[in-house]
Design a protein around this motif. Structure first.
Motif, PDB file in Angstrom:
ATOM      1  N   SER A 218       0.843  -1.186   0.000  1.00  0.00           N
ATOM      2  CA  SER A 218       0.000   0.000   0.000  1.00  0.00           C
ATOM      3  C   SER A 218       0.885   1.246   0.000  1.00  0.00           C
ATOM      4  N   CYS A 219       0.509   2.215  -0.823  1.00  0.00           N
ATOM      5  CA  CYS A 219       1.349   3.404  -1.042  1.00  0.00           C
ATOM      6  C   CYS A 219       0.493   4.646  -0.821  1.00  0.00           C
ATOM      7  N   PRO A 220       0.214   4.990   0.430  1.00  0.00           N
ATOM      8  CA  PRO A 220      -0.795   6.017   0.702  1.00  0.00           C
ATOM      9  C   PRO A 220      -0.458   7.412   0.178  1.00  0.00           C
ATOM     10  N   ARG A 221       0.822   7.770   0.116  1.00  0.00           N
ATOM     11  CA  ARG A 221       1.123   9.109  -0.415  1.00  0.00           C
ATOM     12  C   ARG A 221       0.856   9.168  -1.916  1.00  0.00           C
ATOM     13  N   SER A 222       1.211   8.111  -2.619  1.00  0.00           N
ATOM     14  CA  SER A 222       0.914   8.043  -4.048  1.00  0.00           C
ATOM     15  C   SER A 222      -0.588   8.034  -4.285  1.00  0.00           C
ATOM     16  N   ASN A 223      -1.319   7.245  -3.504  1.00  0.00           N
ATOM     17  CA  ASN A 223      -2.772   7.145  -3.675  1.00  0.00           C
ATOM     18  C   ASN A 223      -3.441   8.498  -3.466  1.00  0.00           C
ATOM     19  N   ALA A 224      -2.910   9.292  -2.533  1.00  0.00           N
ATOM     20  CA  ALA A 224      -3.459  10.626  -2.307  1.00  0.00           C
ATOM     21  C   ALA A 224      -3.018  11.592  -3.404  1.00  0.00           C
ATOM     22  N   ALA A 225      -1.731  11.527  -3.769  1.00  0.00           N
ATOM     23  CA  ALA A 225      -1.184  12.480  -4.743  1.00  0.00           C
ATOM     24  C   ALA A 225      -1.865  12.354  -6.102  1.00  0.00           C
ATOM     25  N   LEU A 226      -2.161  11.125  -6.511  1.00  0.00           N
ATOM     26  CA  LEU A 226      -2.789  10.921  -7.824  1.00  0.00           C
ATOM     27  C   LEU A 226      -4.313  10.848  -7.718  1.00  0.00           C
ATOM     28  N   GLY A 227      -4.840  11.059  -6.511  1.00  0.00           N
ATOM     29  CA  GLY A 227      -6.292  10.989  -6.332  1.00  0.00           C
ATOM     30  C   GLY A 227      -6.834   9.595  -6.560  1.00  0.00           C
TER      31      GLY A 227
END
Ligand SMILES: [Zn+2]
Length: 441
Positions: free
Chosen positions: A292-301
């Motif tokens: 799981s990559c929460p910063r990526s998931n948030a950054a790319l919406g």
């Protein structure tokens, strides 16, 4: 320094998670005045300072009090060719791939450029305290040779492989299934199990991989059961629709990979943000891991990872920075972002600091098949560790003056410790990074 056969004791506050804090009580082990005893690159003992020092009276003691020792951090999803696309905001996954990531990845066809990127990448991992990683590689075999060579020199534990695609991407990033097989085999023979290197069969994602290419991946895995596998899955809605269009007979996204024998305990699948219950149940049954990559998931919406559903189903979850869609190499910050997003998830989870440490260390070691070697401070493991010491006068240093429990110390480290607090990083006892301004030296 201790003599090569002598015991060295590092004295500091120590944290590790030899147990699994999702279910086991007492999984987080802490020593306020701790000792980590090392010899010949391995952990001899981890415990209370007076006890360990009493057992090893001749040991060389290095007094690192005022700082904190945790196991080497393990990043289970990070892209080698994307170091220089870090720092961009305002994109969706598809726009970001087309406009930033893929054109940059095409530049790695140049060996000189690939070497510069590989050095930056390996240095960034080490300087952030990451000692092992599942690295999404390059589409070029030449760049992979360079990465493996530089990674081996660095001492880091790197699982990686040639990224395979035969459609959808820029033409220069594609290879035929036959070429994919041939080039992968050569890299496997040269680098798999060489020192701390491991090879991971890596189709980019189902959108850019035909059935023939996925069959090639399956063939590679069948030929050598010690290989790892990694790819992307269920990252965003458009991608999932495209996979459904390309593979009309597959009941869901996971089924595309399952059909070719790509999902098992050796597999690390990145994201799984938009997974069905059926997929989550099958990931658990396969014993595969989700990065799981929460910063990526948030950054790319992309969305919020359904952590609760994964944990309840018994899926092995880990953390990845997903550089460069993520926002940096720091695994402590990734843990913080996991905490923040799970607080606001539709099915919220309040993660403890001990659980975050587990996700950033022990869980990663298990996902990479390195659980006997690294991930905690059990006796006999390789001495992979990060010494964290907040800069004098920093907000973190101030916060740590008033905390009252070891859990609160760890919480403060996850909340406030950036790369500037990483002072020394060791792998199998060898220093792979030491901050130059280290006041403790
Ligand atoms: Zn990725």
């Amino acid at each position: 320094m201790a003599s090569p056969r002598g015991v060295e004791i590092l004295r500091a506050a120590i944290f590790h998670t030899p147990g699994n804090p999702f279910g086991e009580t007492g999984a987080l082990v802490t020593f306020e005045d701790g000792a980590l005893a090392l010899a010949e690159g391995r952990i001899v003992a981890c415990g209370d300072y007076r006890e360990v020092a009493g057992v090893h009276p001749d040991a060389t003691v290095r007094d690192l009090r005022g700082g904190y020792i945790v196991p080497g951090l393990i990043d289970t999803h990070v892209h080698f060719p994307q170091v220089r696309v870090l720092g961009s905001i305002g994109y969706t996954l598809q726009d970001w791939l087309e406009q930033l990531a893929l054109p940059e990845e095409a530049r790695l066809n140049d060996a000189g450029y690939a070497a510069a990127i590989a050095r930056e990448f390996v240095d960034a991992l080490a300087s952030h305290g990451t000692t092992a990683a599942m690295v999404f590689g390059s589409h070029f075999a030449s760049a992979m040779e360079i990465l493996f060579t530089i990674a081996e020199q660095s001492g880091l534990r790197i699982c990686s492989g040639l990224v395979l695609s035969d459609r959808a991407l820029l033409p220069e990033l594609r290879q035929s299934p036959a070429a994919a097989y041939r080039e992968s085999r050569l890299l496997i023979e040269r680098f798999h199990n060489k020192g701390r290197l491991r090879y991971a069969v890596t189709p980019r994602f189902a959108v850019s991989a035909s059935e023939a290419l996925l069959e090639t991946c399956g063939a590679l895995l069948r030929e050598d059961s010690s290989l790892r596998f990694t790819t992307h899955i269920n990252e965003n809605g458009r991608e999932i629709e495209e996979v459904a269009r390309l593979f009309p007979n597959a009941r869901d996204y996971l089924a595309v990979y399952e059909r070719f024998g790509l999902v098992g305990p050796w597999s690390v699948l990145a994201h799984n943000v938009h997974a069905t219950d059926a997929e989550i149940g099958r990931v658990a049954a396969h014993g595969a891991s989700i990065a799981s990559c929460p910063r990526s998931n948030a950054a790319l919406g992309s969305g919020i990872f359904p952590f609760r559903r994964h944990v309840d189903a018994g899926v092995r979850c880990t953390l990845g920075t997903d550089v460069g869609a993520g926002t940096g190499f720091g695994m402590l910050q990734e843990g913080l972002q996991m905490y923040l997003m799970q607080r606001v998830a539709p099915q919220p989870v309040i993660l403890t600091a001990g659980q975050l440490l587990y996700l950033a260390t022990r869980a990663g070691a298990e996902a990479l098949g390195l659980e006997d070697e690294t991930g905690d401070f059990e006796k006999g493991r390789a001495a992979d560790l990060v010494y964290i010491k907040p800069p004098r006068g920093s907000v973190l240093a101030g916060a740590l003056k008033r905390v009252e429990s070891s859990e609160q110390v760890l919480a403060a480290l996850f909340t406030l410790a950036g790369a500037e607090s990483v002072h020394e990083v060791r792998i199998a006892g060898e220093v792979v990074f030491r901050r130059k301004t280290d006041e403790t030296q």
